[in-house]
Scaffold this motif. Sequence first.
Motif, PDB file in Angstrom:
ATOM      1  N   PHE A 205       8.959 -12.976  -4.277  1.00 18.40           N
ATOM      2  CA  PHE A 205       7.651 -12.602  -3.753  1.00 18.40           C
ATOM      3  C   PHE A 205       7.100 -11.409  -4.535  1.00 18.40           C
ATOM      4  N   PHE A 206       5.762 -11.358  -4.654  1.00 15.40           N
ATOM      5  CA  PHE A 206       5.114 -10.212  -5.266  1.00 15.40           C
ATOM      6  C   PHE A 206       5.413  -8.934  -4.475  1.00 15.40           C
ATOM      7  N   PHE A 207       5.387  -9.051  -3.150  1.00 16.70           N
ATOM      8  CA  PHE A 207       5.513  -7.851  -2.331  1.00 16.70           C
ATOM      9  C   PHE A 207       6.186  -8.181  -1.006  1.00 16.70           C
ATOM     10  N   GLU A 208       6.666  -7.137  -0.342  1.00 11.19           N
ATOM     11  CA  GLU A 208       7.272  -7.302   0.977  1.00 11.19           C
ATOM     12  C   GLU A 208       6.270  -7.027   2.083  1.00 11.19           C
ATOM     13  N   TYR A 209       5.485  -5.960   1.907  1.00 13.09           N
ATOM     14  CA  TYR A 209       4.500  -5.593   2.920  1.00 13.09           C
ATOM     15  C   TYR A 209       3.234  -5.071   2.270  1.00 13.09           C
ATOM     16  N   LEU A 210       2.134  -5.256   2.980  1.00 10.04           N
ATOM     17  CA  LEU A 210       0.922  -4.484   2.762  1.00 10.04           C
ATOM     18  C   LEU A 210       0.683  -3.718   4.052  1.00 10.04           C
ATOM     19  N   VAL A 211       0.579  -2.405   3.961  1.00  7.92           N
ATOM     20  CA  VAL A 211       0.272  -1.612   5.144  1.00  7.92           C
ATOM     21  C   VAL A 211      -0.946  -0.754   4.850  1.00  7.92           C
ATOM     22  N   VAL A 212      -1.691  -0.451   5.917  1.00  6.18           N
ATOM     23  CA  VAL A 212      -2.817   0.469   5.821  1.00  6.18           C
ATOM     24  C   VAL A 212      -2.465   1.687   6.663  1.00  6.18           C
ATOM     25  N   VAL A 213      -2.563   2.858   6.058  1.00  2.00           N
ATOM     26  CA  VAL A 213      -2.196   4.100   6.738  1.00  2.00           C
ATOM     27  C   VAL A 213      -3.441   4.971   6.872  1.00  2.00           C
ATOM     28  N   SER A 214      -3.660   5.473   8.070  1.00  2.00           N
ATOM     29  CA  SER A 214      -4.802   6.337   8.324  1.00  2.00           C
ATOM     30  C   SER A 214      -4.344   7.571   9.097  1.00  2.00           C
TER      31      SER A 214
ATOM     32  N   ILE B 186      -9.410  -9.262   3.194  1.00  2.00           N
ATOM     33  CA  ILE B 186      -8.184  -8.891   2.495  1.00  2.00           C
ATOM     34  C   ILE B 186      -7.051  -9.849   2.817  1.00  2.00           C
ATOM     35  N   TYR B 187      -6.951 -10.272   4.076  1.00  2.00           N
ATOM     36  CA  TYR B 187      -5.810 -11.081   4.517  1.00  2.00           C
ATOM     37  C   TYR B 187      -5.622 -12.356   3.696  1.00  2.00           C
ATOM     38  N   PRO B 188      -6.662 -13.226   3.525  1.00  2.00           N
ATOM     39  CA  PRO B 188      -6.426 -14.458   2.753  1.00  2.00           C
ATOM     40  C   PRO B 188      -6.007 -14.208   1.305  1.00  2.00           C
ATOM     41  N   PHE B 189      -6.537 -13.113   0.708  1.00  3.53           N
ATOM     42  CA  PHE B 189      -6.136 -12.788  -0.660  1.00  3.53           C
ATOM     43  C   PHE B 189      -4.654 -12.427  -0.714  1.00  3.53           C
ATOM     44  N   MET B 190      -4.203 -11.577   0.189  1.00  2.00           N
ATOM     45  CA  MET B 190      -2.803 -11.163   0.200  1.00  2.00           C
ATOM     46  C   MET B 190      -1.889 -12.322   0.587  1.00  2.00           C
ATOM     47  N   GLN B 191      -2.373 -13.221   1.455  1.00  2.00           N
ATOM     48  CA  GLN B 191      -1.586 -14.398   1.822  1.00  2.00           C
ATOM     49  C   GLN B 191      -1.395 -15.296   0.605  1.00  2.00           C
TER      50      GLN B 191
ATOM     51  N   ASP C 158      -3.824  18.567  15.537  1.00  2.00           N
ATOM     52  CA  ASP C 158      -3.494  18.241  14.153  1.00  2.00           C
ATOM     53  C   ASP C 158      -3.597  16.734  13.928  1.00  2.00           C
ATOM     54  N   TYR C 159      -3.545  16.345  12.654  1.00  2.00           N
ATOM     55  CA  TYR C 159      -3.597  14.931  12.311  1.00  2.00           C
ATOM     56  C   TYR C 159      -2.265  14.501  11.687  1.00  2.00           C
ATOM     57  N   GLU C 160      -1.890  13.287  11.923  1.00  2.84           N
ATOM     58  CA  GLU C 160      -0.692  12.739  11.304  1.00  2.84           C
ATOM     59  C   GLU C 160      -0.970  11.322  10.827  1.00  2.84           C
ATOM     60  N   PRO C 161      -0.341  10.915   9.717  1.00  5.30           N
ATOM     61  CA  PRO C 161      -0.570   9.564   9.198  1.00  5.30           C
ATOM     62  C   PRO C 161       0.135   8.508  10.051  1.00  5.30           C
ATOM     63  N   LYS C 162      -0.566   7.425  10.304  1.00  5.78           N
ATOM     64  CA  LYS C 162      -0.023   6.330  11.101  1.00  5.78           C
ATOM     65  C   LYS C 162      -0.381   4.998  10.462  1.00  5.78           C
ATOM     66  N   ILE C 163       0.514   4.016  10.576  1.00  5.55           N
ATOM     67  CA  ILE C 163       0.215   2.656  10.102  1.00  5.55           C
ATOM     68  C   ILE C 163      -0.707   1.983  11.106  1.00  5.55           C
ATOM     69  N   ILE C 164      -1.862   1.533  10.621  1.00  7.21           N
ATOM     70  CA  ILE C 164      -2.820   0.862  11.500  1.00  7.21           C
ATOM     71  C   ILE C 164      -2.906  -0.636  11.219  1.00  7.21           C
ATOM     72  N   TYR C 165      -2.256  -1.079  10.141  1.00  2.71           N
ATOM     73  CA  TYR C 165      -2.282  -2.512   9.799  1.00  2.71           C
ATOM     74  C   TYR C 165      -1.037  -2.829   9.003  1.00  2.71           C
ATOM     75  N   GLN C 166      -0.430  -3.960   9.292  1.00  3.93           N
ATOM     76  CA  GLN C 166       0.766  -4.389   8.558  1.00  3.93           C
ATOM     77  C   GLN C 166       0.716  -5.893   8.336  1.00  3.93           C
ATOM     78  N   PHE C 167       0.970  -6.303   7.087  1.00  2.00           N
ATOM     79  CA  PHE C 167       1.062  -7.728   6.755  1.00  2.00           C
ATOM     80  C   PHE C 167       2.224  -7.929   5.772  1.00  2.00           C
ATOM     81  N   PRO C 168       3.101  -8.898   6.045  1.00  2.77           N
ATOM     82  CA  PRO C 168       3.143  -9.723   7.252  1.00  2.77           C
ATOM     83  C   PRO C 168       3.918  -9.031   8.363  1.00  2.77           C
ATOM     84  N   LYS C 169       3.742  -9.512   9.570  1.00  2.00           N
ATOM     85  CA  LYS C 169       4.572  -9.092  10.699  1.00  2.00           C
ATOM     86  C   LYS C 169       5.820  -9.960  10.684  1.00  2.00           C
TER      87      LYS C 169
END
Length: 469
Positions: A53-62, A184-189, A70-81
Amino acid sequence: MAGAGIASFFRNSVRRRLARRDVNQDASQDESKSESARRPGDGSPFCYSPGQFFFEYLVVVSLKKKSGGDYEPKIIYQFPKRENLLRGQKEEEERLLQAIPLFCFPDGNHWAPLTEYTSETFSFVLTNVDGSRKIGYCRRLLPVGRGPRFPEVFCIISCLGCFGLFSKILDEVEKRRQISMAVIYPFMQGLRESPFPAPGKTVTIKSFIPDSGTELIELTRPLDSWLEHVEFQALLQHLSPENILWLFASAVLERRIIFVAEELSVLSQCIHAVAALLYPFSWAHTYIPVVPECLIDTVCCPTPFMVGVQKRCLEQVLDQPMEEVLLVDLCEGKFLRSVCDEGDILPAKLQTEMLTSLKTHNSNNNIQTSEQVNAHVSKTFVQFFVKTVGHYTSHLKWNKSGQGSFQEKAFCKAITSKSCRKFVKRFVRTQMFSLFIQEAERSRMIQEGYFQQKVTEYQEQKKKQRTNS
């Protein structure tokens, strides 16, 4: 819990030195299994398998606001589950997902909402218990919207080292993010369903974009696979040829090296470039292209390391108790601290040849593309290893069972140049040389990789010179 996961990856990155003769058979067999997917001497800690596989995960961190303000980084999206994981796999995934946000925002919580932000590309490396590495390819950008807002990071996790190719993938992700997350999802799929191409091959991804129709995206892997992990241009832009050679000399002897820069992209590009200069050898110690701010206190360990920190943390770094460290300021193009013997490590004649080659690049207007720059710079440093240690195969003895034994004394004695012999006697004590020889001792079949090709060419050239003289 998150801290434990981050600490786990950090501890794994601090790999202990192993003397070649002290490695037991079981450890050797385990290492052989973990590295069976790559060719001996390819200088890469990343494993490749056909159809991978090209990759294991795509995650979006915000950045998300905590109760204290204060602010802390969190994963708001993960593909694939991923579901139905075994217990060990689930624990490993949890540690990975806990560590990723901190490395996507290594600059702490020094953030305020923005209306403008130039997207930035950088990467980080996480080391597993077995020594294998995963790369996080990151694109930090400001999402589409009105009013002040925080940037977010799109991070692709892969065990494949191919920075140019993944940068192009992130270009496509960013283009789709400007339209909608849903695009983004269909492209990464489609990307995940495509096999990682062999060197020199291309894979074509079909992707539909609203108002544009179906696009065909071609992703080509470089034919010269030893160059696919790196871009040397950033290093050449930030350091003089003399400083690059001194930096290389420190890396070859596995010293402690700290890079300092303002931009995350500069840090990650330059540290990857220096590691690539060691081909066909691999840096086998602590390797963190961008150290999260909260880990700076712990990174200055007594073992060798190659790390990058942002310039605003410089005072914090200077306060650390460090001995024999090379502190490289990429903003100013100079060394802030050094051992002061860096110019005497490499054999003088070879150092002059390398310096001339690098300066030729700087004044040669015909070398323009990144591929040409990479090939020119890489060849300069490969030739150094060809001339100093390229005769190693002549000093491998084999028993009846096919096990090799490296004859170190004879290997060093065969070097006629006193300055080269002095250097090599120091180099053979490094872990990178030990691991390289361990691989060579496992198989009597010489792998015809790029390095071995250059060794053969050099030896044939010397034979012709002896014949003609």
